[in-house]
Every structure is written in structure tokens, then in C-alpha cells.
Design a protein around this motif. Structure first.
Motif, short mmCIF file in Angstrom:
data_model
loop_
_atom_site.label_atom_id
_atom_site.label_comp_id
_atom_site.label_asym_id
_atom_site.label_seq_id
_atom_site.Cartn_x
_atom_site.Cartn_y
_atom_site.Cartn_z
N VAL A 5 -20.10 36.12 0.14
CA VAL A 5 -21.11 35.65 -0.79
C VAL A 5 -22.44 36.15 -0.29
O VAL A 5 -22.79 35.93 0.87
CB VAL A 5 -21.12 34.11 -0.88
CG1 VAL A 5 -22.16 33.65 -1.88
CG2 VAL A 5 -19.75 33.57 -1.23
N PHE A 6 -23.20 36.80 -1.14
CA PHE A 6 -24.51 37.30 -0.76
C PHE A 6 -25.56 36.39 -1.36
O PHE A 6 -25.64 36.23 -2.57
CB PHE A 6 -24.69 38.74 -1.26
CG PHE A 6 -23.65 39.68 -0.72
CD1 PHE A 6 -23.77 40.20 0.56
CD2 PHE A 6 -22.54 40.00 -1.48
CE1 PHE A 6 -22.80 41.05 1.07
CE2 PHE A 6 -21.56 40.84 -0.97
CZ PHE A 6 -21.69 41.37 0.30
N LEU A 7 -26.34 35.77 -0.49
CA LEU A 7 -27.37 34.82 -0.92
C LEU A 7 -28.74 35.41 -0.64
O LEU A 7 -28.96 36.03 0.39
CB LEU A 7 -27.21 33.50 -0.17
CG LEU A 7 -25.84 32.83 -0.24
CD1 LEU A 7 -25.77 31.64 0.70
CD2 LEU A 7 -25.53 32.41 -1.66
N LEU A 13 -35.05 36.70 2.08
CA LEU A 13 -34.11 36.97 3.16
C LEU A 13 -32.71 36.96 2.57
O LEU A 13 -32.40 36.16 1.69
CB LEU A 13 -34.23 35.93 4.27
CG LEU A 13 -35.54 35.93 5.04
CD1 LEU A 13 -35.55 34.80 6.05
CD2 LEU A 13 -35.77 37.25 5.74
N HIS A 14 -31.86 37.83 3.04
CA HIS A 14 -30.49 37.92 2.55
C HIS A 14 -29.52 37.39 3.59
O HIS A 14 -29.70 37.62 4.77
CB HIS A 14 -30.13 39.39 2.23
CG HIS A 14 -30.83 39.91 1.03
ND1 HIS A 14 -32.10 40.41 1.09
CD2 HIS A 14 -30.43 40.01 -0.25
CE1 HIS A 14 -32.47 40.81 -0.12
NE2 HIS A 14 -31.47 40.57 -0.95
N LEU A 46 -32.28 27.92 4.38
CA LEU A 46 -30.96 28.39 3.98
C LEU A 46 -30.09 28.69 5.19
O LEU A 46 -28.91 28.35 5.23
CB LEU A 46 -31.08 29.63 3.09
CG LEU A 46 -29.77 30.21 2.55
CD1 LEU A 46 -28.97 29.16 1.79
CD2 LEU A 46 -30.05 31.42 1.68
N GLU A 47 -30.69 29.28 6.21
CA GLU A 47 -29.95 29.56 7.45
C GLU A 47 -29.43 28.27 8.08
O GLU A 47 -28.29 28.18 8.51
CB GLU A 47 -30.85 30.30 8.42
CG GLU A 47 -30.19 30.69 9.71
CD GLU A 47 -31.10 31.50 10.62
OE1 GLU A 47 -30.56 32.19 11.50
OE2 GLU A 47 -32.33 31.44 10.46
N ALA A 98 -30.51 20.89 0.00
CA ALA A 98 -29.21 20.26 -0.23
C ALA A 98 -29.10 19.79 -1.68
O ALA A 98 -28.04 19.94 -2.30
CB ALA A 98 -29.02 19.08 0.72
N ASN A 99 -30.18 19.28 -2.22
CA ASN A 99 -30.18 18.84 -3.61
C ASN A 99 -30.05 20.04 -4.55
O ASN A 99 -29.23 20.04 -5.46
CB ASN A 99 -31.45 18.06 -3.92
CG ASN A 99 -31.43 17.47 -5.30
OD1 ASN A 99 -30.48 16.81 -5.70
ND2 ASN A 99 -32.50 17.71 -6.05
#
Length: 153
Positions: A5-7, A13-14, A46-47, A98-99
Motif C-alpha cells: 500500500v502506498f500512502l 512524504l510517501h 502517519l509514520e 486515528a479518527n
């Protein structure tokens, strides 16, 4: 089955996330080589969310009510230690991430931590905790306390 999955975070930032980490939140058929934009989540947060998910990827799946009962009043030690790295602003961003990503168990951990931090504090302590400046006159504050005396401990 392992998925890639690429976020892409708000700060562009990827991240590439492998395996079952996101399987509960992403439809396997919708996975592609194109990044999934997460415009409300910074790269740093995200990390950390991915790190939290990786730690919990082998947890037994339980209903949300059961999970909430588990963390209510007591937060697992690993989660408590993990969350200690965040100041108020960081914890708020974890909660918002998280939400936004609909990660209910992480959302419950964040809200439980916030409630523990705020429990038993009076108005002045809450203002100090959140950095809120009291701009009420003494008369206005006395009137509000009189009208809302139920909220004082």
C-alpha cells in the motif's frame, strides 16, 4: 497475503506499508501503484500510526465495545509507553489521524489517555494544560462559576 500500500501524507512524504497492517481499513481490490493521499495526516504522525499498527497487527480482533472495556481505566503498558513520546499537540494529531483513518482502537487509546490527563483538574489547571489564556474579567468569571457550579470539583 502480503499487500503493498502506498500512502502519501499531507506533507507529501510517501510510505510503503506491507502485509496485513492495513487490511482492515483498505479494500484489497482497490490497492494500486498510485499513492493513497491522506491530506489530513502529516508524515511524522502517519509514520507513528503505522508503527502502532505494526505492533498491534497480530492482536486478536475483538468487537469495539469489548476493546473499549479493555482499555477503559487501564491502558496497556506498551501503548502507554508509546504515547509518552507525544506532547499535547502530538497526542491531538495522533487522535485526529486515528479518527481520519478510522482506526478505532488507536482512537480509543488516545481518548482514554486524554481523559486520564484531564481527570480531576479544575478550570485553572485545564487552562494551563491546554495553554488557554483566561480573558474573562473577575466579574464574568464569578458569574460563570455561579451559573455552572456543577462543573467544579
Amino acid at each position: 497475503m502480503r499487500y503493498s500500500v502506498f500512502l502519501q501524507s499531507f506533507s507529501l512524504l510517501h510510505f510503503t506499508s506491507f502485509s496485513q497492517i492495513l487490511k482492515q481499513n483498505v479494500d484489497a481490490e482497490s490497492l494500486s501503484e498510485h499513492p493513497i493521499p491522506l491530506m489530513n495526516v502529516t508524515g511524522e504522525i502517519l509514520e507513528k500510526i503505522i508503527e502502532w499498527l505494526a505492533h498491534h497487527q497480530n492482536d486478536v480482533v475483538v468487537e469495539r465495545d469489548e476493546w473499549r472495556k479493555k482499555v477503559s481505566g487501564t491502558i496497556p503498558q506498551w501503548d502507554r509507553d508509546f504515547m509518552e513520546q507525544f506532547d499535547n499537540d502530538g497526542l491531538f494529531h495522533m487522535l485526529m489521524g486515528a479518527n481520519y483513518l478510522d482506526i478505532r482502537n488507536l482512537l480509543d487509546i488516545c481518548t482514554e489517555l486524554i481523559s486520564v490527563q484531564l481527570k480531576g483538574k479544575n478550570t485553572e489547571q485545564l487552562r494551563a494544560h491546554f495553554g488557554i489564556i483566561n480573558d474573562f474579567t473577575p466579574e464574568e468569571e464569578a458569574e460563570m462559576k455561579k451559573e455552572n457550579n456543577w462543573n467544579e470539583i
